[in-house]
Design an enzyme around this catalytic site. Sequence first.
Site: not given
Ligand code: NAD
Length: 303
Positions: A158
């Site tokens: 990651y």
């Molecule tokens: P989540 O797991 O709740 O949602 C992820 C989304 O991405 C979902 O809609 C899922 O269907 C989609 N997805 C995953 N793999 C996929 C693929 N191969 N093709 C198409 N869609 C796909 O996660 P989140 O927390 O909403 O994360 C969203 C973004 O924010 C990500 O890039 C994550 O790395 C980043 N992020 C999240 C956090 C946190 O604390 N939640 C912190 C830093 C960064």
Amino acid sequence: MFDFNEKTVLITGASYGLGEQFAYAFADAGADLVLTARSEDLLQNVADSCRTKGREVTAVTGDVSIEDDVRAVVTAGIDAHGKLDVLINNAGIADMRGLAPEHFDSETFNQIISVDLVGAFYYARECGRHMLENSSGSIVNIGSILGNGGSENGVIAYSAAKGGLRNMTLQLGSEWADRGVRVNSVSPGFIVTEMTRIALEAMGIDKWIASRTPMRRVGESHEVTNAVMFLASDLASYITGVDLLVDGGTNASNGTFQIPPIHHEWNVEAPMVSSPYEPVQPRPDWYQALEAGVPGVHYPLPE
Ligand code: NAD
């Protein structure tokens, strides 16, 4: 706060989590939407909610790591709306096993790189080509604080993917700056979504993280949304190649993140930072039990 009337915004990973919240916020700000994720039902639910806000919405399923899917989604979006103004590269996966780098399996490493980094490149390239033809466009990549430095969290894939995404943002921002296409990223700290819920809520890590975050709390999704919408909007017209941290000061305090401030121990009567000053939260009970490593998950792994 933001006006996206007449704009079409493509959001990846829009079926739940931050991507879903972005979809509602852009719809509220007047944008028409192209939404994509893998699961048809969840995606259609989000699309229907945005339509009730009066927006034109195209929902196309696809996997960001599959090139043909990416081309199909971008083509469908342009066919339906005539243009794409904004791309939010949000889809991402993480791995919560906490595997040490020396034991990290190749399959998971490649999978995370394929979705979090390569998938974002496919979308940036396909949408970018279209935006360059129109001499207009804005791309926001969703990075992470874990792409802004190292940690001891067992997240080698990651961290490599998000670090790569951060530098890809700087690179694309430079390459396309004189052709009307801006590329920026937002790097959130810890936000409760499906990705983090088990660790943050069920295991109680939210209190631990909060106590080591200068603002003494985890973030909320709308705080990420605001930053994303700002960079996507014309208000950020002279900003490109920037990574905006939305992390409650975590990165500013990098290096001390995992270490309790020492004056909490010896200067309790006269806090040095501010007053009142929230005390450092004790580690959850289970944390002490696992400090030496999770057998079979942390090292040493069985031969
Ligand atoms: P989540 O797991 O709740 O949602 C992820 C989304 O991405 C979902 O809609 C899922 O269907 C989609 N997805 C995953 N793999 C996929 C693929 N191969 N093709 C198409 N869609 C796909 O996660 P989140 O927390 O909403 O994360 C969203 C973004 O924010 C990500 O890039 C994550 O790395 C980043 N992020 C999240 C956090 C946190 O604390 N939640 C912190 C830093 C960064």
